[in-house]
Scaffold this motif. Structure first.
Motif, PDB file in Angstrom:
ATOM      1  N   ALA A  28       0.816  -1.210   0.000  1.00 28.99           N
ATOM      2  CA  ALA A  28       0.000   0.000   0.000  1.00 28.99           C
ATOM      3  C   ALA A  28       0.853   1.264   0.000  1.00 28.99           C
ATOM      4  O   ALA A  28       0.479   2.284  -0.581  1.00 28.99           O
ATOM      5  N   ALA A  29       2.002   1.179   0.627  1.00 22.80           N
ATOM      6  CA  ALA A  29       2.853   2.371   0.729  1.00 22.80           C
ATOM      7  C   ALA A  29       3.832   2.475  -0.431  1.00 22.80           C
ATOM      8  O   ALA A  29       4.522   3.478  -0.590  1.00 22.80           O
ATOM      9  N   GLY A  30       3.921   1.408  -1.198  1.00 19.90           N
ATOM     10  CA  GLY A  30       4.867   1.414  -2.305  1.00 19.90           C
ATOM     11  C   GLY A  30       6.323   1.348  -1.872  1.00 19.90           C
ATOM     12  O   GLY A  30       7.207   1.919  -2.498  1.00 19.90           O
ATOM     13  N   VAL A  31       6.580   0.680  -0.745  1.00 18.83           N
ATOM     14  CA  VAL A  31       7.960   0.504  -0.282  1.00 18.83           C
ATOM     15  C   VAL A  31       8.187  -0.964   0.044  1.00 18.83           C
ATOM     16  O   VAL A  31       7.287  -1.781  -0.127  1.00 18.83           O
ATOM     17  N   SER A  32       9.362  -1.304   0.528  1.00 24.23           N
ATOM     18  CA  SER A  32       9.648  -2.692   0.874  1.00 24.23           C
ATOM     19  C   SER A  32       9.315  -2.957   2.343  1.00 24.23           C
ATOM     20  O   SER A  32       9.173  -2.037   3.146  1.00 24.23           O
TER      21      SER A  32
END
Lengths: 339, 339
Positions: free
Chosen positions: A23-27
């Motif tokens: 959802a946050a677009g991170v790892s």
DNA sequence: TTGTACGCGTTATCAC
DNA sequence: GTGATAACGCGTACAA
């Protein structure tokens, strides 16, 4: 492609760290870093926090522990038989203070575990599966439970001095000896000269220490002025009756707990001794009952809130690998009508 | 070869299922099967059991849960504010019975969690991390806590009827209405005609039900004979005083709890009414205090041990995915001196 | 019946 | 600062 495996019961449906990361677009690494307060870029941090709120993410404590995170839970070991586990209001009150104090550090759970009896061992086995640090109340002088714990390198913090284990288990204690000394010294300063004592159980540190404080201050020691009690109201009544019989000339009684002191008060009344005119009565603990008696009890107050806070900090230190250590809380003499 | 990772804090040094497998000369799968009572060859089973004892193996609960095993822990949610969490002896006694009953099923009770206040919510968040099923006491008529729980599909078993949630949370209750009805019918059978009642809190199921039972049996209903109480001793005293003022001609008082009944007894004594000659007094719960008063209290007994056992079995069923359901425990009228 | 290997959700390490 | 991934210990589906 080999077999799909590991499908236990249906997933709880809770959002995982992977969901948040997506959802946050991170790892996931970044999410974990945010969660644990490790350095993270500003943009990433905000994105993660938004995703956290959006998904209603709740960390899975089991996964955290398995991965080696610091425990967020604590086991509560009360060294009494199972049927008396939640029976002592004083202990319950302290337990509550500990809950509050631990809660402020994002630590929870207090698994009530009984002491040393046969069924109790089974419960302790269950508790061991959680591998929690232990908060221990009412440590007796010798206990297989304590030996077991220190042997398994479980971090233990005791409430009261863990006699014989001072180097292996951390502890917080109040200065029982000094408190008793102050009480008796105060009684002497008011002109009392024949001061009897109702002790606590002699296999508990508090019982031993408070008697020691009495001996420190009483001057000439007379065995006829010493009767052993068990911290109960009924025990206080019985002990006072014996004391009054053994030493009819006494002019003060120091009971090692307020509950016993309440019993002493009633025994005196029944024996026709006025309090405080004929006999001064001192208690210990500043328990609720101390202001419920007539007259109200002069007693020794233990700062329970701060006591609980210290237990918590001792526990945290121990979890972080520090050596065991002890701290002693000061006490305060509270003068009321019974002296 | 890429980076070695995942080294959290030092391993606890506990024996793992792998250690046991190696010691027994079998695979981990076989060990797991023995542990969980699945079919295993006789030779393997013995080898594993020997290795189990030899290594002092203790299962890691966190790993079990992560792999989808049935929870071996239960959260205890008491719907009161934090400072009253362990303050009610009746609740503590039942809690203890539940501890025992759950323990027999190799389940441990954990985590006293307070109800709905602001700090309480934080504690519930912590509890949620463990993803435990919940044993709930004192469920109020409406509670964000309960809504939250059922919304997250957490298995919940309530002690008492969870009004408004009967289809979503399992429960065990005693027949409060019938118990009250029996008590009042008994009073009437003894010739009492003006029977007052001190109710419990009207926002708790027990309070509502016991009043309903009173109305079922009392015949003509007179509002002057009804005073609301709060299950406390002081509340019983106050309520009885009001009752005696409002309806001086009453010849019996039914208090919805023994603790309140004890207060009623003392209020009657102070008002110069003899019990049971002038006023009969009935209680509820068969609490310890019921045999500590003079005269001893006629009361309604709830079979707490079996009650706790039922709570446990309801919980197990719920964990295994069964639908929510309710069971009603029978009650028993205990006649003593106060009537 | 038994062994093998995957996946549970998180943390921490390594390499970028 | 960030992504990818091993490891924690166990239960279980699948293959043997």
């Amino acid at each position: 492609m080999s077999g799909r495996a590991g499908a236990g019961r249906p997933r709880s449906g809770r959002a995982t760290i992977y969901d948040v990361a997506r959802a946050a677009g991170v790892s996931v690494g970044t999410v974990s870093r945010v969660l644990n307060g490790h350095p993270v870029g500003d943009a990433s941090r905000r994105a993660v926090q938004r995703a956290l709120a959006g998904t209603g993410y709740v960390p899975n404590e089991h996964a955290r522990r398995l991965a080696g995170a610091r425990p967020a839970t604590v086991a509560f070991l009360h060294c009494v038989s199972g049927d008396r586990l939640l029976a002592d209001p004083n202990v319950n009150a302290l337990l509550l203070d500990c809950l509050r104090s631990l809660g402020e550090q994002q630590i929870m759970m207090v698994t009530p575990v009984p002491g040393d009896g046969p069924p109790e061992v089974a419960v302790r086995m269950l508790a061991a599966r959680l591998d929690d640090p232990v908060l221990m109340f009412s440590a007796p002088l010798a206990s297989p439970a304590v030996d077991d714990l220190v042997g398994r390198h479980v971090p233990v913090v005791a409430c009261g001095t863990p006699l014989g284990h001072e180097r292996r288990v951390s502890y917080v204690t109040s200065d029982d000896r000094e408190g008793a000394r102050q009480m008796v010294a105060y009684l002497r300063s008011r002109g009392r000269r024949r001061i009897g004592v109702v002790t606590g159980p002699m296999d508990l540190p508090g019982g031993v220490e408070r008697l020691a404080g009495y001996r420190d201050a009483v001057g000439a020691f007379d065995p006829a002025l010493v009767v052993h009690g068990d911290y109960t109201y009924a025990g206080g009544v019985t002990a006072a009756e014996r004391l009054l019989r053994q030493a009819p000339d006494l002019d003060a009684i120091f009971a090692a707990s307020d509950v016993m002191a309440a019993g002493v008060l009633d025994a005196c009344a029944r024996a026709g001794r006025r309090v405080p005119e004929d006999v001064a009565v001192g208690g210990y603990d500043d328990a609720p009952i101390a202001v419920g008696t007539t007259p109200q009890l002069t007693t020794v107050r233990i700062p329970w809130r701060r006591y609980a806070d210290r237990l918590t900090s001792q526990l945290l230190r121990r979890i972080d690998g520090d050596d065991a250590s002890g701290v002693v809380m000061p006490v305060e003499l509270i003068v009321r009508g019974s002296t």
